[in-house]
Design an enzyme around this catalytic site. Structure first.
Site, PDB file in Angstrom:
ATOM      1  CB  CYS A 330      -0.998  -0.061   1.141  1.00 31.53           C
ATOM      2  SG  CYS A 330      -2.444   0.939   0.834  1.00 31.53           S
ATOM      3  CG  HIS A 434      -3.857  -3.583   3.638  1.00 25.85           C
ATOM      4  ND1 HIS A 434      -2.632  -3.141   4.049  1.00 25.85           N
ATOM      5  CD2 HIS A 434      -4.509  -2.495   3.165  1.00 25.85           C
ATOM      6  CE1 HIS A 434      -2.547  -1.843   3.839  1.00 25.85           C
ATOM      7  NE2 HIS A 434      -3.672  -1.425   3.303  1.00 25.85           N
TER       8      HIS A 434
HETATM    9  N1  GLN Z   1      -3.174   1.906   3.807  1.00 25.45           N
HETATM   10  C1  GLN Z   1      -2.253   2.615   3.139  1.00 25.45           C
HETATM   11  O1  GLN Z   1      -1.060   2.358   3.220  1.00 25.45           O
HETATM   12  C2  GLN Z   1      -2.731   3.817   2.385  1.00 25.45           C
HETATM   13  C3  GLN Z   1      -1.681   4.487   1.553  1.00 25.45           C
HETATM   14  C4  GLN Z   1      -1.962   5.945   1.250  1.00 25.45           C
HETATM   15  N2  GLN Z   1      -1.942   6.722   2.446  1.00 25.45           N
HETATM   16  C5  GLN Z   1      -3.268   6.096   0.498  1.00 25.45           C
HETATM   17  O2  GLN Z   1      -4.299   6.359   1.086  1.00 25.45           O
HETATM   18  O3  GLN Z   1      -3.284   5.937  -0.685  1.00 25.45           O
END
Ligand code: GLN
Length: 500
Positions: A330, A434
């Site tokens: 992510c 995830h």
């Molecule tokens: N859960 C995350 O790592 C999100 C990654 C990033 N902050 C986004 O919203 O795209």
């Protein structure tokens, strides 16, 4: 209409989530229909339900312990801190906006109807609701208009048990002090104290318990031993980050980003006896891991700047240039790109050069992607090429969208048609999914490749079925709590409720 019991704590990390999960399992084992509930969670570890709604992970674990599917009603409000002063506010699983802490606290009572709607509908379908509080009920600056501790206990007319952490010391003072800082009405809801994380000789503790009961009219309903068992954690105070120095075959380093999110993604590695996950927050700790993981983050650009300033980025680039494997999940995946842009200011705005290890670009959009996905690995090259054909399952929560410059691919989700959920370039891998390591075949393939690279033999016969492991942990937790808590008394207070 369900009856209720509420677990509050003297501090964060006193063990509320774990005890709530354990009680969910006990009541379910005893034949009751049970649901967990926490009106407001502040956490970066979140989850996407089957309906595509976002909720805190602590209630997911508790739902599993209660043999229930995670349901957003179990956690109607989720605050995800993007900076020290502001959070993304999620109500009933959907983003309502970013709010400064002050604005949220001034207006939070407006969410009471939503909270009570969720609570009442869960209560209509269950026999017992196990409610979890947040932080401590004795934060006298926040007590007014409370919606998560004593305010919630009142709305649900729920008896309350207070958990104190003896491992950190000061447990008598904190249990006494918590009680004394409550007003007379609030005190009537407190039906017991629980001492958690105890190690040592109970005989030495017992006189103290008696003295505490002489000082405040609250019985101690149990002394729970220190448990090494880990269930998904709620916040970044988690003990997961306390590294041990045990020597293992496979060293997996995860960068402990300041806004790290969804670090429950890496719990699966704990099922591998010969592997150890360590969290690092300085260039000095980097060393030469067998696998480097860049985790999710609530603020990708700020955390990338932090890595750059503290010298970790330089270490990663050196490490990757020698062909060592890097896996980004992510936010960590986004960092691996060549550029990151936040034109709508969703995470603080701006534009920044990424690590450039994957020829792709990330742009943060106004709409959040919230979805569960399943699919298979395709076209994965490098050291983990054996992943091809292996299936994965998980969920995505992100504002950013990542596009490859040319033909790069790694994961194809089955339900999203041709949707690419991840990319791979050499030994650098990135994915939005995830929970990707929770798949036993994915986990084993990665570990086996790391063993091979080191010329070591991997004993593949050992099971690393994450779901079965969790089930065993919930049962163990319930057994441990049955031994240490006065369950007869707990059933009695649930049955009696609170009369003022
Ligand atoms: N859960 C995350 O790592 C999100 C990654 C990033 N902050 C986004 O919203 O795209």
């Amino acid at each position: 209409m369900a009856k209720a019991i509420m677990i509050q704590g003297t501090t964060s990390n006193a063990g509320k989530s774990l005890i709530t999960a354990g009680l969910c399992r006990i009541f379910s084992q005893d034949g009751y229909r049970v649901a967990p509930f926490k009106s407001q969670n502040m956490a970066l570890n979140s989850y996407i339900t089957e309906d595509g709604l976002e909720m805190g992970r602590a209630q997911v674990v508790q739902a599993e312990a209660a043999y229930k599917k995670p349901d957003v009603r179990m956690n109607p409000i989720l605050l995800k801190p993007t900076s020290d002063k502001g959070s993304q506010v999620i109500v009933n699983g959907e983003v309502v906006g970013n709010m400064k802490a002050m604005d949220y606290y001034k207006n939070k009572t407006r969410y009471i109807p939503e909270i009570m709607k969720s609570y009442s509908s869960l209560a209509a379908e269950n026999d017992i609701i196990v409610i979890e509080g947040a932080g401590s009920p004795a934060e006298i600056n926040l007590k007014e208009n409370d919606i998560v501790n004593m305010g919630m206990a009142k709305m649900a007319n729920s008896p309350v048990l207070i958990v104190g952490d003896i491992d950190r010391g000061g447990v008598f003072a904190s249990l006494y002090g918590t009680y004394m800082l409550l007003n007379e009405t609030e005190k009537k809801y407190i039906k017991g104290n629980i001492i958690n994380k105890f190690r040592g000789d109970i005989k030495i503790l017992e006189p103290g318990l008696k003295m505490l009961e002489d000082l405040i009219p609250v019985p101690t309903v149990g002394v729970v031993p220190y448990m090494t068992m880990r269930i998904d954690d709620e916040d970044s105070l988690s003990e997961v980050f306390e590294n041990s120095s045990v020597l293992v075959d496979i060293d997996i380093a995860v960068i402990k980003l300041p806004r790290i999110s969804n670090f429950t993604d890496f719990n699966a590695f704990e099922l591998i006896l010969g592997a150890k996950v360590r969290y690092i927050s300085s260039a000095k700790e980097f060393k030469c891991p067998d696998l480097l993981i860049l985790p999710g983050t609530k603020n990708t650009i700020d955390d990338l700047k932090w890595m750059r300033e503290c010298g970790i980025e330089a270490e990663i680039l050196k490490y990757a240039s020698r062909g060592n494997p890097v896996f980004g999940i992510c936010g960590g995946y986004q960092m691996l790109c060549k550029s990151l842009k936040d034109p709508y200011n969703v995470e603080g705005g701006g534009e920044i050069k990424g690590l450039g290890l994957i020829d792709a670009h990330t742009v943060f959009e106004k709409e959040k992607t919230r979805t569960r996905v399943s699919g298979i690995f395709k076209c994965a090259g490098g050291i983990f090429s054996e992943l091809n054909g292996k299936s994965f399952e998980g969920y995505e929560i992100h504002m950013g969208i990542t596009k490859a410059e040319g033909f790069l691919s790694m994961l194809k989700s089955m339900d999203g048609g041709e949707k690419t959920d991840g990319l791979c370039q050499g030994n650098v891998y990135g994915s939005y999914v995830h929970g990707i390591f929770d798949s036993e075949e994915v986990l084993k393939t990665i570990i086996k490749a790391l063993y091979n690279k080191k010329g070591l033999e991997y004993n593949e016969t050992l099971s690393c079925d994450v779901k079965a492991h969790k089930e065993r942990e919930y049962d163990k937790l319930a057994d441990e709590l049955r031994k240490s808590l006065d369950m007869k008394y707990i059933y009695k207070i649930i049955d009696e409720g609170v009369t003022l």
